[in-house]
Design an enzyme around this catalytic site. Structure first.
Site, PDB file in Angstrom:
ATOM      1  N   HIS A 171       0.768  -1.228   0.018  1.00  0.00           N
ATOM      2  CA  HIS A 171       0.207  -0.011  -0.007  1.00  0.00           C
ATOM      3  C   HIS A 171       1.028   1.166  -0.078  1.00  0.00           C
ATOM      4  O   HIS A 171       0.590   2.088  -0.807  1.00  0.00           O
ATOM      5  CB  HIS A 171      -0.840  -0.033   1.237  1.00  0.00           C
ATOM      6  CG  HIS A 171      -1.735  -1.127   1.262  1.00  0.00           C
ATOM      7  ND1 HIS A 171      -1.938  -1.935   2.253  1.00  0.00           N
ATOM      8  CD2 HIS A 171      -2.814  -1.237   0.437  1.00  0.00           C
ATOM      9  CE1 HIS A 171      -3.017  -2.692   2.328  1.00  0.00           C
ATOM     10  NE2 HIS A 171      -3.703  -2.369   1.059  1.00  0.00           N
ATOM     11  N   LYS A 226     -16.530  -6.952   5.574  1.00  0.00           N
ATOM     12  CA  LYS A 226     -15.424  -7.901   5.804  1.00  0.00           C
ATOM     13  C   LYS A 226     -15.363  -8.238   7.255  1.00  0.00           C
ATOM     14  O   LYS A 226     -15.536  -7.343   8.072  1.00  0.00           O
ATOM     15  CB  LYS A 226     -14.234  -7.221   5.218  1.00  0.00           C
ATOM     16  CG  LYS A 226     -14.264  -7.412   3.666  1.00  0.00           C
ATOM     17  CD  LYS A 226     -12.893  -6.942   3.196  1.00  0.00           C
ATOM     18  CE  LYS A 226     -12.742  -7.148   1.715  1.00  0.00           C
ATOM     19  NZ  LYS A 226     -11.642  -6.654   1.158  1.00  0.00           N
ATOM     20  N   ARG A 252      -1.592  -5.935  -8.524  1.00  0.00           N
ATOM     21  CA  ARG A 252      -0.668  -6.785  -8.140  1.00  0.00           C
ATOM     22  C   ARG A 252      -0.471  -7.734  -9.452  1.00  0.00           C
ATOM     23  O   ARG A 252       0.554  -7.703 -10.029  1.00  0.00           O
ATOM     24  CB  ARG A 252      -0.635  -7.429  -6.962  1.00  0.00           C
ATOM     25  CG  ARG A 252      -0.564  -6.587  -5.841  1.00  0.00           C
ATOM     26  CD  ARG A 252      -1.044  -7.207  -4.592  1.00  0.00           C
ATOM     27  NE  ARG A 252      -2.451  -6.985  -4.564  1.00  0.00           N
ATOM     28  CZ  ARG A 252      -3.260  -7.318  -3.640  1.00  0.00           C
ATOM     29  NH1 ARG A 252      -2.686  -7.928  -2.233  1.00  0.00           N
ATOM     30  NH2 ARG A 252      -4.663  -7.131  -3.564  1.00  0.00           N
ATOM     31  N   SER A 264      -2.470  -8.016   3.045  1.00  0.00           N
ATOM     32  CA  SER A 264      -2.685  -7.895   4.302  1.00  0.00           C
ATOM     33  C   SER A 264      -2.936  -9.185   4.530  1.00  0.00           C
ATOM     34  O   SER A 264      -2.585  -9.479   5.716  1.00  0.00           O
ATOM     35  CB  SER A 264      -3.936  -7.044   4.464  1.00  0.00           C
ATOM     36  OG  SER A 264      -3.646  -5.548   4.057  1.00  0.00           O
TER      37      SER A 264
HETATM   38  P1  ADP Z   1      -9.802  -3.610  -0.570  1.00  0.00           P
HETATM   39  O1  ADP Z   1     -10.486  -4.568   0.290  1.00  0.00           O
HETATM   40  O2  ADP Z   1     -10.433  -2.466  -1.078  1.00  0.00           O
HETATM   41  O3  ADP Z   1      -9.216  -4.434  -1.888  1.00  0.00           O
HETATM   42  P2  ADP Z   1      -7.182  -3.563   0.345  1.00  0.00           P
HETATM   43  O4  ADP Z   1      -6.508  -2.807   1.452  1.00  0.00           O
HETATM   44  O5  ADP Z   1      -6.795  -4.956   0.305  1.00  0.00           O
HETATM   45  O6  ADP Z   1      -8.732  -3.058   0.259  1.00  0.00           O
HETATM   46  O7  ADP Z   1      -6.362  -2.967  -0.868  1.00  0.00           O
HETATM   47  C1  ADP Z   1      -6.489  -1.530  -1.603  1.00  0.00           C
HETATM   48  C2  ADP Z   1      -5.707  -1.387  -2.650  1.00  0.00           C
HETATM   49  O8  ADP Z   1      -4.682  -1.568  -2.669  1.00  0.00           O
HETATM   50  C3  ADP Z   1      -6.470  -2.472  -3.840  1.00  0.00           C
HETATM   51  O9  ADP Z   1      -6.524  -1.565  -5.000  1.00  0.00           O
HETATM   52  C4  ADP Z   1      -5.152  -3.474  -3.773  1.00  0.00           C
HETATM   53  O10 ADP Z   1      -5.079  -3.856  -5.112  1.00  0.00           O
HETATM   54  C5  ADP Z   1      -4.156  -2.573  -3.439  1.00  0.00           C
HETATM   55  N1  ADP Z   1      -2.778  -3.429  -2.663  1.00  0.00           N
HETATM   56  C6  ADP Z   1      -2.867  -4.087  -1.923  1.00  0.00           C
HETATM   57  N2  ADP Z   1      -1.599  -4.614  -1.749  1.00  0.00           N
HETATM   58  C7  ADP Z   1      -0.904  -4.096  -2.745  1.00  0.00           C
HETATM   59  C8  ADP Z   1       0.357  -4.491  -3.179  1.00  0.00           C
HETATM   60  N3  ADP Z   1       1.331  -5.328  -2.599  1.00  0.00           N
HETATM   61  N4  ADP Z   1       0.850  -3.851  -4.113  1.00  0.00           N
HETATM   62  C9  ADP Z   1      -0.021  -3.033  -4.855  1.00  0.00           C
HETATM   63  N5  ADP Z   1      -1.285  -2.764  -4.564  1.00  0.00           N
HETATM   64  C10 ADP Z   1      -1.693  -3.213  -3.531  1.00  0.00           C
END
Ligand code: ADP
Length: 161
Positions: free
Chosen positions: A19, A43, A92, A130
């Site tokens: 992130h 969630k 990703r 995460s």
């Molecule tokens: P959500 O539940 O909205 O997907 P997340 O916190 O899991 O929330 O992710 C928020 C955004 O960050 C999403 O677009 C996700 O693809 C991106 N993201 C999460 N981890 C990574 C990573 N390692 N590299 C790039 N983008 C990421």
């Protein structure tokens, strides 16, 4: 000139270096970037919304032009309210694509004035999520390459309870 405002919506349960990479790179596209956490999400999260906000604030405390907040609104409505023209998402691998395509299409159908902007993850972070970090934390693994220190401590505390 008008300010270019963007939002980066996500669950951030918890914020990872993946992130952070998207925020650092995405920040350059906007004069002001809101990091926004939905309050009403279905969630099952490890951290409460307020804990997630606290961690985001701690990790991003030296960042100018970043505002961290939660919202009860639909993401597109939040974007409109703060005057954002775009939302930022990270991609990703191919497996993210279908979900992100669907999400951006739905958001576009609700409000076609808000664009979704994607940034490809740095390849060394493309495996990072995460969920995987929580799995590592649960078994007492070393998280130092995956999350900022405050997040690692918070995870340890959660699983030691
Ligand atoms: P959500 O539940 O909205 O997907 P997340 O916190 O899991 O929330 O992710 C928020 C955004 O960050 C999403 O677009 C996700 O693809 C991106 N993201 C999460 N981890 C990574 C990573 N390692 N590299 C790039 N983008 C990421």
């Amino acid at each position: 000139m008008e300010k270019r405002i963007g939002i980066y919506p996500g669950t951030f349960d918890p914020i990872t270096n993946g992130h952070l990479d998207i925020i650092q790179r995405g920040q350059k596209l906007f004069d002001l970037l809101y990091i926004v956490v939905p309050n009403n999400i279905q969630k099952n999260t490890l951290f409460t919304v307020d804990e997630r906000i606290e961690l985001l604030k701690e990790v991003l405390k030296d960042y100018d032009n970043v505002i961290i907040t939660k919202t009860d609104k639909l993401t597109v409505d939040f974007a409109t309210e703060v005057g954002a023209f775009a939302m930022l998402r990270g991609l990703r691998m191919v497996s993210d694509f279908e979900y992100e395509l669907q999400l951006s299409a739905i958001n576009k159908a609700m409000n076609d004035k808000i664009e979704t902007v994607f940034i490809m993850s740095s390849h060394e972070l493309s495996f990072l999520s995460s969920s995987s970090v929580k799995e590592i934390a649960k078994f007492g693994g070393d998280m130092s390459n995956f999350v900022p220190e405050v997040v690692a401590s918070a995870l340890k505390e959660k699983f030691n309870k």
